[in-house]
Design a protein around this motif. Sequence first.
Motif, PDB file in Angstrom:
ATOM      1  N   ILE A   1     -66.345  72.199 -35.510  1.00 49.27           N
ATOM      2  CA  ILE A   1     -65.945  71.030 -34.984  1.00 49.27           C
ATOM      3  C   ILE A   1     -64.746  71.063 -34.280  1.00 49.27           C
ATOM      4  O   ILE A   1     -64.616  70.856 -33.066  1.00 49.27           O
ATOM      5  N   PRO A   2     -63.582  71.328 -35.032  1.00 52.79           N
ATOM      6  CA  PRO A   2     -62.340  71.382 -34.239  1.00 52.79           C
ATOM      7  C   PRO A   2     -62.257  72.637 -33.370  1.00 52.79           C
ATOM      8  O   PRO A   2     -61.376  72.566 -32.427  1.00 52.79           O
ATOM      9  N   LEU A   3     -63.135  73.494 -33.623  1.00 56.22           N
ATOM     10  CA  LEU A   3     -63.214  74.796 -32.851  1.00 56.22           C
ATOM     11  C   LEU A   3     -63.403  74.485 -31.359  1.00 56.22           C
ATOM     12  O   LEU A   3     -63.013  74.783 -30.338  1.00 56.22           O
ATOM     13  N   ALA A   4     -64.655  73.599 -31.253  1.00 57.58           N
ATOM     14  CA  ALA A   4     -65.124  72.890 -30.258  1.00 57.58           C
ATOM     15  C   ALA A   4     -64.363  72.119 -29.438  1.00 57.58           C
ATOM     16  O   ALA A   4     -64.245  72.061 -28.123  1.00 57.58           O
ATOM     17  N   ALA A   5     -63.505  71.367 -30.217  1.00 57.45           N
ATOM     18  CA  ALA A   5     -62.598  70.230 -29.667  1.00 57.45           C
ATOM     19  C   ALA A   5     -61.339  71.041 -29.123  1.00 57.45           C
ATOM     20  O   ALA A   5     -60.423  70.217 -28.991  1.00 57.45           O
ATOM     21  N   ASP A   6     -61.034  72.355 -29.332  1.00 61.75           N
ATOM     22  CA  ASP A   6     -59.930  72.908 -29.124  1.00 61.75           C
ATOM     23  C   ASP A   6     -58.506  72.478 -29.752  1.00 61.75           C
ATOM     24  O   ASP A   6     -57.470  72.294 -29.238  1.00 61.75           O
ATOM     25  N   VAL A   7     -58.851  72.160 -31.045  1.00 62.57           N
ATOM     26  CA  VAL A   7     -57.741  71.760 -31.741  1.00 62.57           C
ATOM     27  C   VAL A   7     -56.825  72.741 -32.057  1.00 62.57           C
ATOM     28  O   VAL A   7     -57.333  73.830 -32.478  1.00 62.57           O
ATOM     29  N   PRO A   8     -55.484  72.696 -32.061  1.00 60.78           N
ATOM     30  CA  PRO A   8     -54.405  73.932 -32.062  1.00 60.78           C
ATOM     31  C   PRO A   8     -54.800  74.394 -33.409  1.00 60.78           C
ATOM     32  O   PRO A   8     -54.591  73.557 -34.525  1.00 60.78           O
ATOM     33  N   GLY A   9     -54.920  75.744 -33.669  1.00 63.65           N
ATOM     34  CA  GLY A   9     -54.899  76.398 -34.921  1.00 63.65           C
ATOM     35  C   GLY A   9     -56.394  76.554 -35.306  1.00 63.65           C
ATOM     36  O   GLY A   9     -56.571  76.846 -36.463  1.00 63.65           O
ATOM     37  N   SER A  10     -57.339  75.847 -34.293  1.00 59.57           N
ATOM     38  CA  SER A  10     -58.818  75.853 -35.162  1.00 59.57           C
ATOM     39  C   SER A  10     -59.378  77.377 -35.219  1.00 59.57           C
ATOM     40  O   SER A  10     -60.366  77.333 -36.015  1.00 59.57           O
ATOM     41  N   ARG A  11     -59.072  78.316 -34.463  1.00 59.96           N
ATOM     42  CA  ARG A  11     -59.544  79.737 -34.488  1.00 59.96           C
ATOM     43  C   ARG A  11     -59.057  80.104 -35.846  1.00 59.96           C
ATOM     44  O   ARG A  11     -59.787  80.779 -36.703  1.00 59.96           O
ATOM     45  N   ASP A  12     -57.754  79.968 -36.315  1.00 61.32           N
ATOM     46  CA  ASP A  12     -57.384  80.364 -37.522  1.00 61.32           C
ATOM     47  C   ASP A  12     -58.038  79.738 -38.717  1.00 61.32           C
ATOM     48  O   ASP A  12     -58.319  80.243 -39.600  1.00 61.32           O
ATOM     49  N   LEU A  13     -58.140  78.471 -38.479  1.00 64.09           N
ATOM     50  CA  LEU A  13     -59.020  77.566 -39.536  1.00 64.09           C
ATOM     51  C   LEU A  13     -60.409  77.994 -39.728  1.00 64.09           C
ATOM     52  O   LEU A  13     -60.922  78.101 -40.859  1.00 64.09           O
ATOM     53  N   PHE A  14     -61.082  78.661 -38.717  1.00 62.56           N
ATOM     54  CA  PHE A  14     -62.432  79.129 -38.743  1.00 62.56           C
ATOM     55  C   PHE A  14     -62.428  80.364 -39.466  1.00 62.56           C
ATOM     56  O   PHE A  14     -62.961  80.583 -40.220  1.00 62.56           O
ATOM     57  N   ASN A  15     -61.522  81.186 -39.473  1.00 61.25           N
ATOM     58  CA  ASN A  15     -61.265  82.468 -40.138  1.00 61.25           C
ATOM     59  C   ASN A  15     -60.960  82.284 -41.510  1.00 61.25           C
ATOM     60  O   ASN A  15     -61.557  83.186 -42.177  1.00 61.25           O
ATOM     61  N   VAL A  16     -60.123  81.440 -41.783  1.00 58.01           N
ATOM     62  CA  VAL A  16     -59.829  81.222 -43.158  1.00 58.01           C
ATOM     63  C   VAL A  16     -60.917  80.502 -44.053  1.00 58.01           C
ATOM     64  O   VAL A  16     -61.449  81.009 -45.106  1.00 58.01           O
ATOM     65  N   VAL A  17     -61.831  79.675 -43.283  1.00 62.56           N
ATOM     66  CA  VAL A  17     -62.797  79.010 -43.911  1.00 62.56           C
ATOM     67  C   VAL A  17     -63.914  80.068 -44.151  1.00 62.56           C
ATOM     68  O   VAL A  17     -64.532  80.132 -45.094  1.00 62.56           O
ATOM     69  N   PHE A  18     -64.041  81.069 -43.265  1.00 54.47           N
ATOM     70  CA  PHE A  18     -65.240  82.073 -43.261  1.00 54.47           C
ATOM     71  C   PHE A  18     -64.798  83.156 -44.703  1.00 54.47           C
ATOM     72  O   PHE A  18     -65.541  83.027 -45.273  1.00 54.47           O
ATOM     73  N   VAL A  19     -63.540  83.226 -44.638  1.00 56.71           N
ATOM     74  CA  VAL A  19     -63.061  84.296 -45.771  1.00 56.71           C
ATOM     75  C   VAL A  19     -63.309  83.636 -47.238  1.00 56.71           C
ATOM     76  O   VAL A  19     -64.077  84.187 -48.001  1.00 56.71           O
ATOM     77  N   THR A  20     -62.937  82.228 -46.972  1.00 57.15           N
ATOM     78  CA  THR A  20     -62.889  81.598 -48.317  1.00 57.15           C
ATOM     79  C   THR A  20     -64.483  81.429 -48.690  1.00 57.15           C
ATOM     80  O   THR A  20     -64.775  81.534 -50.064  1.00 57.15           O
ATOM     81  N   VAL A  21     -65.335  81.001 -47.951  1.00 49.24           N
ATOM     82  CA  VAL A  21     -66.914  80.870 -48.233  1.00 49.24           C
ATOM     83  C   VAL A  21     -67.461  82.154 -48.527  1.00 49.24           C
ATOM     84  O   VAL A  21     -68.063  82.151 -49.666  1.00 49.24           O
ATOM     85  N   VAL A  22     -67.143  83.276 -48.029  1.00 46.38           N
ATOM     86  CA  VAL A  22     -67.977  84.578 -48.384  1.00 46.38           C
ATOM     87  C   VAL A  22     -67.333  85.094 -49.797  1.00 46.38           C
ATOM     88  O   VAL A  22     -68.243  85.295 -50.639  1.00 46.38           O
ATOM     89  N   ILE A  23     -65.960  84.949 -50.086  1.00 48.37           N
ATOM     90  CA  ILE A  23     -65.305  85.553 -51.327  1.00 48.37           C
ATOM     91  C   ILE A  23     -65.854  84.647 -52.610  1.00 48.37           C
ATOM     92  O   ILE A  23     -66.282  85.052 -53.329  1.00 48.37           O
ATOM     93  N   TYR A  24     -65.660  83.291 -52.285  1.00 48.12           N
ATOM     94  CA  TYR A  24     -65.955  82.271 -53.537  1.00 48.12           C
ATOM     95  C   TYR A  24     -67.278  81.998 -53.663  1.00 48.12           C
ATOM     96  O   TYR A  24     -67.822  81.731 -54.734  1.00 48.12           O
ATOM     97  N   THR A  25     -68.278  82.222 -52.762  1.00 51.61           N
ATOM     98  CA  THR A  25     -69.733  81.863 -53.001  1.00 51.61           C
ATOM     99  C   THR A  25     -70.279  83.192 -53.712  1.00 51.61           C
ATOM    100  O   THR A  25     -70.964  83.098 -54.763  1.00 51.61           O
ATOM    101  N   LEU A  26     -69.528  84.479 -53.136  1.00 48.11           N
ATOM    102  CA  LEU A  26     -69.962  85.429 -54.150  1.00 48.11           C
ATOM    103  C   LEU A  26     -69.419  85.470 -55.622  1.00 48.11           C
ATOM    104  O   LEU A  26     -70.135  85.800 -56.525  1.00 48.11           O
ATOM    105  N   LEU A  27     -68.225  85.074 -55.642  1.00 52.02           N
ATOM    106  CA  LEU A  27     -67.583  84.877 -57.100  1.00 52.02           C
ATOM    107  C   LEU A  27     -68.250  83.994 -57.983  1.00 52.02           C
ATOM    108  O   LEU A  27     -68.734  84.154 -59.056  1.00 52.02           O
TER     109      LEU A  27
END
Length: 496
Positions: free
Chosen positions: A350-376
């Motif tokens: 949602i913020p990525l589509a809205a071009d919110v500053p820093g949204s690409r970094d936000l997406f990458n951080v969320v992706f890492v969090t989901v993969v690691i902690y879902t597995l854990l």
Amino acid sequence: MNADELDHYLLIGSGVLVLAVLAVRISVTAGLPSLLVYLSLGLLLGGSGLGIEFADANLAHALGFGGLVLILAEGGLTTRWEHVRPNIGYALLLATLGSVISVGVVATGAHYLLDLDWELAVLLAAVLTPTDAAAVFSVLRTVPLRHSVKGVLEAESGLNDAPIVVLVVAISAGDALEHGLWGLIGLIVFELVAGFAIGVAIGWIGANGLRRVALPASGLYPLVVFAIAVLAYGTASAVHASGFAAVYVAALVLGNTELPHRVATRSFVEGIGWLAQIGLFVMLGLLASPDELHWWHVWHGLAAGAILTFVARPLSVAVCAMWFKRSIPEQVFVGWAGLRGAVPIVLATIPLAADVPGSRDLFNVVFVTVVIYTLLQAARLPRLAARCGVLSDAARDVEVEAAPLERVSADLLQIHVPTGSKLAGVEIGELRLPVGASVSLVVRDGKTFVPHRTQRIAISDDLLIVTDRRVRERTEARLRAVGRDGRLAGWTNADD
């Protein structure tokens, strides 16, 4: 798109679908959410793998919301109301007050510990807060929990998307506090209440209509049921209410009504749910770019996930549980079982589509969090459930599968007798099943026979029991009691 391109896409799409379906068995056996396998497929096919480029955030946002609608519809249609009803207050509190607590704690930690500005910190907290229906349902299929715990987790995962979507959209649009904090709270409350009302209304009208209208083919019933659930989403969205709340509630109403051809409907919606999960997660894997990941993203993902998993989630569960007198071990399990999956990644678009500053970094951080902690988290759920004492007694004893017999308002139960069950050695007559239930067939060593009253049950037997729907719960309770305590078990020995 021309015919040649269509052929190419069909070839790739069908191949991915076949691989994904085969991967379901692997993920279920391992006790892991299948989303990790699907995300891996997307990464393999993406720009860093086989070279399929997909970077359209707006399209990902739209397709992501579409996938979530189908997943929530499947969740509502396959959830049993009798399991959810006693726990709906607790689940609703977790989805609202619990979400507020999680957002506040994670946003504060992200701002002061990770040095993110407040807008990005709140966005990160809001995106990570909701549990994912697909991830929760996927893992719960392999961890047989008590109804009181399973009902809470299922209902929470179906309800907590709605308020968070409103918050993330408002922040991404830059008008979250245009009418002040109370204005934002009022907007969220209005969307939730209106969405619930629309879901109940459309679900009730659809269910009663289907019970009175005879369609020309049985295959049309699953299509209409699913269409009614999605109609609730579209109607709510059209009046600026919560479509996610509406679709889940409407599906819950439809799924717990005595409709024609329920078996076909359930099978159809489960298939659609799996298809939505596969398509959604593969697409999100395509959208992610491992080449863009830096240690900054990994560090922030690990830190944000730790704050959420070990501080925010347990705190929110503890505060909400105070009102419902839940035991400490159960709170520990519910806190750990709040799995994240596709929902946080979709919300990050949602913020990525809205071009919110820093949204690409936000997406990458969320992706890492989901993969690691879902597995854990997912890998430790079975052992944690046993240690916290939240496993169903039925799961440790008899295994029950049911298929409705539509024309006679009855159910056919398949009971498997595992090693160690005290059903072994019990005579059929000693089961003392309620009037309206009877053992019609026994399957032993690949052979079938109709048992007599003095026939003794053996380990690894499969019993086929026909039961009137009105006494099905009592029948299951009696079987579980005998499985735990033997032929002298009292009538009141039942799983909760």
